[in-house]
Write a protein that holds these residues in place. Structure first.
Motif, PDB file in Angstrom:
ATOM      1  N   ALA A 170      26.454  56.334  28.861  1.00  0.00           N
ATOM      2  CA  ALA A 170      25.331  56.556  27.929  1.00  0.00           C
ATOM      3  C   ALA A 170      25.340  55.492  26.829  1.00  0.00           C
ATOM      4  O   ALA A 170      24.284  54.960  26.469  1.00  0.00           O
ATOM      5  N   TYR A 171      26.509  55.181  26.320  1.00  0.00           N
ATOM      6  CA  TYR A 171      26.628  54.149  25.286  1.00  0.00           C
ATOM      7  C   TYR A 171      26.137  52.802  25.813  1.00  0.00           C
ATOM      8  O   TYR A 171      25.427  52.074  25.127  1.00  0.00           O
ATOM      9  N   TYR A 192      23.966  52.252  28.066  1.00  0.00           N
ATOM     10  CA  TYR A 192      22.531  52.276  28.352  1.00  0.00           C
ATOM     11  C   TYR A 192      21.723  52.758  27.150  1.00  0.00           C
ATOM     12  O   TYR A 192      20.655  53.347  27.307  1.00  0.00           O
ATOM     13  N   ALA A 193      22.201  52.476  25.963  1.00  0.00           N
ATOM     14  CA  ALA A 193      21.537  52.943  24.744  1.00  0.00           C
ATOM     15  C   ALA A 193      20.081  52.475  24.646  1.00  0.00           C
ATOM     16  O   ALA A 193      19.242  53.170  24.074  1.00  0.00           O
ATOM     17  N   GLU A 194      19.766  51.315  25.205  1.00  0.00           N
ATOM     18  CA  GLU A 194      18.402  50.795  25.142  1.00  0.00           C
ATOM     19  C   GLU A 194      17.431  51.592  26.015  1.00  0.00           C
ATOM     20  O   GLU A 194      16.246  51.628  25.737  1.00  0.00           O
ATOM     21  N   ASP A 195      17.934  52.204  27.064  1.00  0.00           N
ATOM     22  CA  ASP A 195      17.099  53.034  27.933  1.00  0.00           C
ATOM     23  C   ASP A 195      17.202  54.467  27.415  1.00  0.00           C
ATOM     24  O   ASP A 195      18.037  55.247  27.845  1.00  0.00           O
ATOM     25  N   ARG A 196      16.354  54.796  26.481  1.00  0.00           N
ATOM     26  CA  ARG A 196      16.457  56.079  25.772  1.00  0.00           C
ATOM     27  C   ARG A 196      16.361  57.295  26.691  1.00  0.00           C
ATOM     28  O   ARG A 196      17.035  58.283  26.481  1.00  0.00           O
ATOM     29  N   LYS A 197      15.528  57.211  27.700  1.00  0.00           N
ATOM     30  CA  LYS A 197      15.394  58.362  28.612  1.00  0.00           C
ATOM     31  C   LYS A 197      16.690  58.596  29.379  1.00  0.00           C
ATOM     32  O   LYS A 197      17.159  59.719  29.501  1.00  0.00           O
ATOM     33  N   LYS A 239      19.731  57.496  28.590  1.00  0.00           N
ATOM     34  CA  LYS A 239      20.754  57.895  27.631  1.00  0.00           C
ATOM     35  C   LYS A 239      20.582  59.360  27.257  1.00  0.00           C
ATOM     36  O   LYS A 239      21.549  60.121  27.174  1.00  0.00           O
ATOM     37  N   GLY A 240      19.342  59.794  27.052  1.00  0.00           N
ATOM     38  CA  GLY A 240      19.070  61.187  26.717  1.00  0.00           C
ATOM     39  C   GLY A 240      19.511  62.138  27.824  1.00  0.00           C
ATOM     40  O   GLY A 240      20.098  63.193  27.562  1.00  0.00           O
ATOM     41  N   LYS A 241      19.230  61.776  29.071  1.00  0.00           N
ATOM     42  CA  LYS A 241      19.651  62.603  30.211  1.00  0.00           C
ATOM     43  C   LYS A 241      21.182  62.674  30.286  1.00  0.00           C
ATOM     44  O   LYS A 241      21.748  63.727  30.562  1.00  0.00           O
ATOM     45  N   ASP A 275      23.310  62.216  27.755  1.00  0.00           N
ATOM     46  CA  ASP A 275      23.785  62.997  26.598  1.00  0.00           C
ATOM     47  C   ASP A 275      23.621  64.494  26.836  1.00  0.00           C
ATOM     48  O   ASP A 275      24.507  65.289  26.507  1.00  0.00           O
TER      49      ASP A 275
END
Length: 78
Positions: A54-55, A57-62, A64-66, A68
């Motif tokens: 997730a860290y 892929y921080a730029e890909d918010r979707k 990263k959100g999934k 997280d």
């Protein structure tokens, strides 16, 4: 935490989980498809690796959100 536990938890969020060659393969299908594979020998290692992913892929918010969201449920179930 067993493979079945991980499968059930991830399934609640729409992730499909399979095992190939000892690795857990996660796949999410939605507006955008996401997938990744992780080799982990414990729940703690699995969660740590998903957090690191997730860290990274921080730029890909979707995505990263999934990730997280998945991490939060896995931690809660430990």
């Amino acid at each position: 935490m067993t493979y079945q536990d991980v499968t059930n938890i991830a399934g609640e969020l729409g992730w499909a989980v399979s095992v190939e060659e000892g690795r857990l393969h996660f796949c999410f299908r939605g507006e955008k498809d996401y997938s990744f594979a992780i080799l982990a020998s414990s729940a703690v290692e699995l969660i740590s690796k998903i957090r690191l992913l997730a860290y990274n892929y921080a730029e890909d918010r979707k995505f990263k959100g999934k990730l997280d969201e998945l991490t939060s449920l896995l931690v809660k179930e430990m």
